[in-house]
Design an enzyme around this catalytic site. Structure first.
Site, PDB file in Angstrom:
ATOM      1  N   LYS A 169       0.835  -1.214   0.000  1.00 61.49           N
ATOM      2  CA  LYS A 169       0.000   0.000   0.000  1.00 61.49           C
ATOM      3  C   LYS A 169       0.866   1.259   0.000  1.00 61.49           C
ATOM      4  CE  LYS A 169      -3.724   2.530   0.227  1.00 61.49           C
ATOM      5  NZ  LYS A 169      -4.838   2.626   1.109  1.00 61.49           N
ATOM      6  N   LYS A 237      -1.683  11.119   6.536  1.00 60.81           N
ATOM      7  CA  LYS A 237      -1.372  10.002   7.442  1.00 60.81           C
ATOM      8  C   LYS A 237      -0.621   8.914   6.658  1.00 60.81           C
ATOM      9  CE  LYS A 237      -4.291   6.899   7.562  1.00 60.81           C
ATOM     10  NZ  LYS A 237      -4.555   5.603   6.931  1.00 60.81           N
TER      11      LYS A 237
HETATM   12  P1  NA7 Z   1     -13.208   7.861   7.261  1.00 57.90           P
HETATM   13  O1  NA7 Z   1     -14.358   8.118   6.350  1.00 57.90           O
HETATM   14  O2  NA7 Z   1     -12.589   9.020   7.963  1.00 57.90           O
HETATM   15  O3  NA7 Z   1     -13.730   6.794   8.364  1.00 57.90           O
HETATM   16  C1  NA7 Z   1     -12.932   6.437   9.451  1.00 57.90           C
HETATM   17  C2  NA7 Z   1     -13.648   5.355  10.234  1.00 57.90           C
HETATM   18  O4  NA7 Z   1     -12.822   4.965  11.324  1.00 57.90           O
HETATM   19  C3  NA7 Z   1     -14.976   5.818  10.844  1.00 57.90           C
HETATM   20  O5  NA7 Z   1     -15.863   4.730  10.857  1.00 57.90           O
HETATM   21  C4  NA7 Z   1     -14.540   6.191  12.266  1.00 57.90           C
HETATM   22  O6  NA7 Z   1     -15.593   6.155  13.199  1.00 57.90           O
HETATM   23  C5  NA7 Z   1     -13.554   5.090  12.547  1.00 57.90           C
HETATM   24  N1  NA7 Z   1     -12.605   5.401  13.630  1.00 57.90           N
HETATM   25  C6  NA7 Z   1     -11.566   6.256  13.584  1.00 57.90           C
HETATM   26  N2  NA7 Z   1     -10.895   6.259  14.753  1.00 57.90           N
HETATM   27  C7  NA7 Z   1     -11.535   5.368  15.545  1.00 57.90           C
HETATM   28  C8  NA7 Z   1     -11.304   4.916  16.875  1.00 57.90           C
HETATM   29  N3  NA7 Z   1     -10.291   5.357  17.611  1.00 57.90           N
HETATM   30  N4  NA7 Z   1     -12.165   4.009  17.377  1.00 57.90           N
HETATM   31  C9  NA7 Z   1     -13.205   3.541  16.620  1.00 57.90           C
HETATM   32  N5  NA7 Z   1     -13.465   3.934  15.374  1.00 57.90           N
HETATM   33  C10 NA7 Z   1     -12.639   4.831  14.838  1.00 57.90           C
HETATM   34  O7  NA7 Z   1     -12.021   7.087   6.547  1.00 57.90           O
HETATM   35  P2  NA7 Z   1     -12.059   6.184   5.223  1.00 57.90           P
HETATM   36  O8  NA7 Z   1     -13.243   5.289   5.298  1.00 57.90           O
HETATM   37  O9  NA7 Z   1     -11.841   7.044   4.038  1.00 57.90           O
HETATM   38  O10 NA7 Z   1     -10.687   5.347   5.419  1.00 57.90           O
HETATM   39  C11 NA7 Z   1     -10.592   4.289   6.366  1.00 57.90           C
HETATM   40  C12 NA7 Z   1      -9.284   3.563   6.196  1.00 57.90           C
HETATM   41  O11 NA7 Z   1      -9.174   3.002   4.860  1.00 57.90           O
HETATM   42  C13 NA7 Z   1      -8.053   4.446   6.355  1.00 57.90           C
HETATM   43  O12 NA7 Z   1      -7.013   3.735   6.995  1.00 57.90           O
HETATM   44  C14 NA7 Z   1      -7.670   4.786   4.929  1.00 57.90           C
HETATM   45  O13 NA7 Z   1      -6.309   5.133   4.827  1.00 57.90           O
HETATM   46  C15 NA7 Z   1      -8.057   3.557   4.156  1.00 57.90           C
HETATM   47  P3  NA7 Z   1     -16.594   7.446  13.349  1.00 57.90           P
HETATM   48  O14 NA7 Z   1     -17.625   7.277  12.271  1.00 57.90           O
HETATM   49  O15 NA7 Z   1     -15.745   8.678  13.163  1.00 57.90           O
HETATM   50  O16 NA7 Z   1     -17.146   7.359  14.708  1.00 57.90           O
END
Ligand code: NA7
Length: 293
Positions: A169, A237
């Site tokens: 990746k 990131k």
């Molecule tokens: P998004 O749309 O910013 O979604 C991030 C998701 O991760 C979202 O469901 C968040 O929950 C969840 N999240 C983030 N931090 C936490 C923690 N600490 N605990 C639980 N859940 C969390 O990102 P993408 O979907 O565009 O990308 C996701 C990954 O795929 C990322 O690594 C990219 O590089 C590739 P929320 O809805 O905010 O409560």
């Protein structure tokens, strides 16, 4: 019937989960912000990570960054301990080194860890055409493959070593951002030359200079639609991970380093939640030329 779990229903995860439901799979979902779990029609929202872990044989995770994956899998609610067996497929893009440690801890708890980062943007997640690059046990991948096909058109096993998928990746992300830079400066050049931008995209996208970024994000750029398929903050990131990895390996990555700095400038202007194609705004600032201007 195998019960599947999906944790993290953001831009990518929500489309992937919907495709699993549409393919007829039994799916339990959990998201930190509960409303996004309720929004996946046909899936069963779990009240906790522990509950999801108890119920599911294969759990897919798609959250933001390394500490987020750590807290979900080994934090207070301990998804891995609750699973007690089966396979965890991590679709998040996180540190390859941390992945090796997490996979080892999961193995101690009887859970097989596959690192399986994805590429293809929100469109790929919606249409089920993501590219997945996978590291870890090939037998576990073979078992998970039929389910992953619901949202992927390309699933490649990169290596048995956990973290191999994350390494692939990093390669992908260097390509993404350098192609994005190329798309940005090419369209500004077309703008300055007085060409019709949509026609120019059609004329060149099938040639040797074409790219996914140019064909998919170019039209969005000329509409000045900055809604994210992938946000600048998340792109940064990933670029931090690419730069750290390249530094460890002693590999110069001048193009990626330049784009990192340009995105930093956009973040400083408060644009981190815009799509990564807003990179062109940094070049507009330098050149004084505006797309569509
Ligand atoms: P998004 O749309 O910013 O979604 C991030 C998701 O991760 C979202 O469901 C968040 O929950 C969840 N999240 C983030 N931090 C936490 C923690 N600490 N605990 C639980 N859940 C969390 O990102 P993408 O979907 O565009 O990308 C996701 C990954 O795929 C990322 O690594 C990219 O590089 C590739 P929320 O809805 O905010 O409560």
């Amino acid at each position: 019937m195998t019960t599947l779990g999906f944790v993290g229903l953001g831009i990518m995860g929500s489309g992937m989960a919907r495709n699993l439901v549409d393919a007829g799979h039994d799916l339990v979902v959990w998201n930190r912000t509960r409303e996004k779990a309720d929004a996946v029609q046909g899936a069963r929202p779990a009240t906790s990570l522990t509950e999801l872990g108890w119920e599911c044989d294969i759990v897919f995770v798609c959250v933001s960054d390394t500490p987020d994956v750590e807290s979900i899998t080994f934090g207070e609610e301990g998804l891995v301990d609750a699973m007690g067996g089966g396979t965890l497929v991590d679709h998040s893009t996180i540190s390859p080194l941390a992945t090796q440690e997490l996979a080892s801890r999961a193995g101690d708890a009887g859970v097989t860890w596959l690192d399986a980062p994805i590429s293809g943007g929100s469109e790929g997640a919606e249409k089920g055409t993501l590219a997945v690059m996978v590291g870890g046990d090939p037998a576990a991948l073979e078992a998970a493959h039929p389910y992953m096909s619901a949202y992927s058109s390309s699933i490649v096993h990169v290596g048995d070593q956990p973290g191999s998928g994350q390494m692939a990746k990093m390669v992908n992300q260097a390509l993404v951002v350098v192609n994005q830079l190329a798309a940005s400066e090419a369209l500004l050049l077309a703008q300055a030359a007085g060409l019709d931008l949509a026609t120019t995209i059609s004329a060149v996208e099938g040639g040797a200079g074409g790219s996914w970024m140019f064909s998919n994000r170019g039209p969005q750029m000329i509409r000045r639609d900055w809604s994210p398929g992938f946000t600048i903050d998340l792109q940064q990131k990933d670029l931090r991970l690419v730069l750290d990895t390249a530094d460890d390996l002693g590999v110069p990555v001048p193009g990626t380093a330049l784009v990192f700095q340009l995105y930093r400038a956009l973040q400083a202007r408060g644009l981190g939640s815009e799509g990564n194609h807003a990179l062109v705004k940094a070049l507009e600032e330098i050149s004084g030329i505006e797309l569509g201007g």
